[in-house]
Design an enzyme around this catalytic site. Structure first.
Site, PDB file in Angstrom:
ATOM      1  N   THR A  34       0.815  -1.229   0.000  1.00  0.00           N
ATOM      2  CA  THR A  34       0.000   0.000   0.000  1.00  0.00           C
ATOM      3  C   THR A  34       0.841   1.268   0.000  1.00  0.00           C
ATOM      4  O   THR A  34       0.310   2.359  -0.215  1.00  0.00           O
ATOM      5  CB  THR A  34      -0.919   0.031   1.228  1.00  0.00           C
ATOM      6  OG1 THR A  34      -0.102   0.005   2.417  1.00  0.00           O
ATOM      7  CG2 THR A  34      -1.863  -1.163   1.231  1.00  0.00           C
ATOM      8  N   CYS A  38       2.726   2.930   9.345  1.00  0.00           N
ATOM      9  CA  CYS A  38       1.810   2.915  10.486  1.00  0.00           C
ATOM     10  C   CYS A  38       2.589   2.839  11.791  1.00  0.00           C
ATOM     11  O   CYS A  38       3.758   2.484  11.823  1.00  0.00           O
ATOM     12  CB  CYS A  38       0.879   1.701  10.424  1.00  0.00           C
ATOM     13  SG  CYS A  38      -0.070   1.516   8.912  1.00  0.00           S
ATOM     14  N   CYS A  42      -1.583   0.134  15.042  1.00  0.00           N
ATOM     15  CA  CYS A  42      -2.599   0.468  14.032  1.00  0.00           C
ATOM     16  C   CYS A  42      -3.757  -0.534  14.111  1.00  0.00           C
ATOM     17  O   CYS A  42      -3.542  -1.755  14.114  1.00  0.00           O
ATOM     18  CB  CYS A  42      -1.989   0.439  12.634  1.00  0.00           C
ATOM     19  SG  CYS A  42      -3.166   0.929  11.338  1.00  0.00           S
ATOM     20  N   ARG A  67       3.750   6.970   2.745  1.00  0.00           N
ATOM     21  CA  ARG A  67       2.940   8.069   3.278  1.00  0.00           C
ATOM     22  C   ARG A  67       2.247   7.620   4.561  1.00  0.00           C
ATOM     23  O   ARG A  67       2.056   6.418   4.796  1.00  0.00           O
ATOM     24  CB  ARG A  67       1.914   8.544   2.259  1.00  0.00           C
ATOM     25  CG  ARG A  67       0.903   7.498   1.837  1.00  0.00           C
ATOM     26  CD  ARG A  67      -0.012   8.040   0.733  1.00  0.00           C
ATOM     27  NE  ARG A  67      -1.081   7.098   0.404  1.00  0.00           N
ATOM     28  CZ  ARG A  67      -0.969   6.098  -0.437  1.00  0.00           C
ATOM     29  NH1 ARG A  67       0.188   5.885  -1.050  1.00  0.00           N
ATOM     30  NH2 ARG A  67      -1.996   5.299  -0.672  1.00  0.00           N
ATOM     31  N   CYS A  69      -0.340   6.654   7.416  1.00  0.00           N
ATOM     32  CA  CYS A  69      -1.651   6.008   7.487  1.00  0.00           C
ATOM     33  C   CYS A  69      -2.685   7.006   7.996  1.00  0.00           C
ATOM     34  O   CYS A  69      -2.466   7.690   9.002  1.00  0.00           O
ATOM     35  CB  CYS A  69      -1.567   4.813   8.431  1.00  0.00           C
ATOM     36  SG  CYS A  69      -3.142   4.000   8.751  1.00  0.00           S
ATOM     37  N   CYS A  72      -4.323   5.327  11.655  1.00  0.00           N
ATOM     38  CA  CYS A  72      -3.621   5.328  12.954  1.00  0.00           C
ATOM     39  C   CYS A  72      -2.791   6.586  13.179  1.00  0.00           C
ATOM     40  O   CYS A  72      -2.287   6.793  14.290  1.00  0.00           O
ATOM     41  CB  CYS A  72      -2.734   4.090  13.090  1.00  0.00           C
ATOM     42  SG  CYS A  72      -1.225   4.094  12.086  1.00  0.00           S
ATOM     43  N   ASP A 442      19.335  14.416  49.915  1.00  0.00           N
ATOM     44  CA  ASP A 442      18.046  15.087  50.078  1.00  0.00           C
ATOM     45  C   ASP A 442      17.363  14.583  51.349  1.00  0.00           C
ATOM     46  O   ASP A 442      17.290  13.366  51.603  1.00  0.00           O
ATOM     47  CB  ASP A 442      17.170  14.803  48.858  1.00  0.00           C
ATOM     48  CG  ASP A 442      15.815  15.477  48.941  1.00  0.00           C
ATOM     49  OD1 ASP A 442      15.739  16.671  48.619  1.00  0.00           O
ATOM     50  OD2 ASP A 442      14.846  14.804  49.351  1.00  0.00           O
TER      51      ASP A 442
END
Length: 492
Positions: A34, A38, A42, A67, A69, A72, A442
């Site tokens: 695709t 992601c 996702c 690119r 998703c 998600c 401390d």
């Protein structure tokens, strides 16, 4: 330690199959069929293993032609914890890139701040993150642009400028390339929201669960300097000194995010403001790794089990915190706030807060260096400590920033008059962000140790705490929480 986790293919596959949100931001999944990338969690059906590759950063995915998703939204993942608990060149470079240095000063400016050549920085970032500083800064600009497109009604030209793009065309091309939508299409996908005040933004800051807000917000609220910070209507609010102007932020803890409302005098400061707020709240921490290590100690295990996910409250301004650490030497929290409030009223820069009671930015070191130390209501030796610190900060001979080398900064601070181990380590823990800073001298830590049956002398406690490394700053939070001090409770 999960450094370079994207190389461990079987581990990445298991995280993706189980949709494990703990690994969001540690690596990104790129799907060959695709051409999208992601986060591990996702919700979509995981692709076949042979169709997945794994990358260490969103920028590396983008450089490889993938690119983001739309489902998600991997660019909204928490940041990698690596850049918070490491002090090497790559970690320091990533902290500076998140703080907007490449956009403001270019790669040469990044190199000058780090003391390395541009070629060395490029090589190390490419080797570990699969992308150089320009590509990493570009990915951050794309994320800022999407945030502004989706949360404001600003014209696209103003968004391009605010996000740091050099031209409208570059802005359009980058958004389309990263999100597979034009800027207008990104905005059209969202329901119309009610208009906010000019310069105001509402957004969600993600984190890795669990997150215990009690000591985090309790500490910030209990030590808040009047005029600069306040707790109001369930939110911690403060003023911000930023590269292009100033801002006011309101941060409210929610079950699965921190609600953040920002008002900025210049929208170009948005990514820097977000980065500094995330850093102050320690939102990129990996609580599973931290708590898992501390649970190996049978004394700490019940404290962790009772309230897991404690974060280290940090700062949005390292120089400011160093000044406040000196003001807090050997005095109560209330007295330290009083000293700081006087400085703010006399030397801070006024700001207008239309939603609350904030009045000033904390004074810059230059303003504090110009004052007469004799006017300060504190012992003479502490006046000397204060004057030396602000003079060194003002003239640049001492620099405390996100890129600071922790050990070098410690040595420089220890060389100043009046700086002992407690002051240096509290600055290392809360300003420099060293996750292994420890405070064996401390009083609260020594009381907690005594009550738990741990050694209470500094040397013996330090030896005992070796098993908590590299997370001793988090152990400090669990030890402090055994006390009834207001810093340990979420204000009502």
């Amino acid at each position: 330690m999960r450094n370079g986790m994207h190389h461990d293919r079987e581990r990445c596959l298991r995280a993706v199959r189980s949709k494990d949100a703990r690994f969001d931001g540690w690596f990104f999944t790129a799907v060959l069929t695709t051409r999208i990338y992601c986060r591990p969690s996702c919700p979509a059906v995981p692709p076949k293993p042979e169709n997945m590759t794994f990358h260490p950063s969103a920028a590396a995915c983008q450089q490889a032609g993938f690119r983001a998703c739309k489902r998600c939204r991997p660019d909204t993942s928490p940041g990698s914890p690596e850049w918070n608990h490491r002090a090497d060149l790559v970690a320091r470079a990533m902290r500076l890139i998140a703080d907007g240095v490449v956009d403001r000063e270019g790669v040469p400016g990044l190199a000058v701040r780090l003391g390395y050549s541009t070629r060395q920085i490029e090589r190390q970032l490419l080797g570990e993150l699969g992308a150089g500083p320009l590509a990493l800064a570009r990915a951050q600009r794309a994320q800022t642009a999407r945030l502004l497109i989706e949360t404001t009604a600003l014209p696209m030209a103003e968004i391009a400028f605010a996000a740091g793009f050099s031209s409208i065309r570059t802005f359009n091309d980058t958004v389309r390339e990263v999100f597979a939508l034009s800027p207008s299409e990104l905005r059209d996908r969202l329901p119309r929201t009610t208009a906010m005040a000019p310069g105001a933004l509402s957004l969600r800051l993600p984190f890795r669960a669990p997150l215990n807000p009690d000591n985090l917000f309790g500490h910030l609220a209990a030590t808040a300097v009047p005029g600069v910070e306040e707790w109001r209507d369930g939110a911690y609010r403060r003023t911000l000194r930023l590269p292009f102007g100033h801002g006011i932020v309101a941060l409210t803890p929610q079950a699965d995010h921190i609600a953040c409302r920002l008002t900025l005098s210049d929208m170009r400061d948005l990514p820097v403001a977000i980065s500094r707020c995330r850093r102050m709240l320690d939102l990129d921490a990996d609580p599973v790794a931290v708590d898992g290590q501390l649970r190996t100690d049978p004394v700490l295990a019940p404290l962790v089990d009772k309230a897991p996910g404690r974060r280290v409250p940090r700062t949005v301004d390292e120089a400011e915190f160093a000044v406040r650490a000196v003001l807090g030497q050997q005095v109560s929290t209330a007295a330290a706030r009083t000293h700081a409030a006087r400085l703010v009223t006399a030397h801070g820069e006024p700001v207008h807060d239309r939603e609350g009671g904030l009045t000033h930015l904390f004074p810059a070191p230059e303003a504090l260096a110009a004052l007469d130390p004799a006017t300060l209501a504190m012992p003479r030796t502490r006046r000397t400590t204060f004057a030396t610190l602000v003079r060194r900060l003002a003239d640049g001979s001492l620099h405390l920033g996100v890129e600071s080398d922790w050990e070098d900064s410690r040595a420089r601070l220890l060389s100043l008059p009046g700086f002992g181990p407690w002051t240096v380590d509290v600055i290392a823990m809360r300003a420099l962000g060293d996750p292994d800073a420890f405070l064996p001298t401390d009083l609260g830590i020594r009381r907690a140790a005594q009550g738990l049956g741990l050694p209470s002398t500094p040397a013996a406690l330090t030896a005992r705490a070796a098993a908590w490394r590299p997370w001793r700053a988090y152990a400090v939070q669990y030890l402090w929480a055994t006390d009834g001090h207001p810093i340990n409770f979420l204000p009502v």
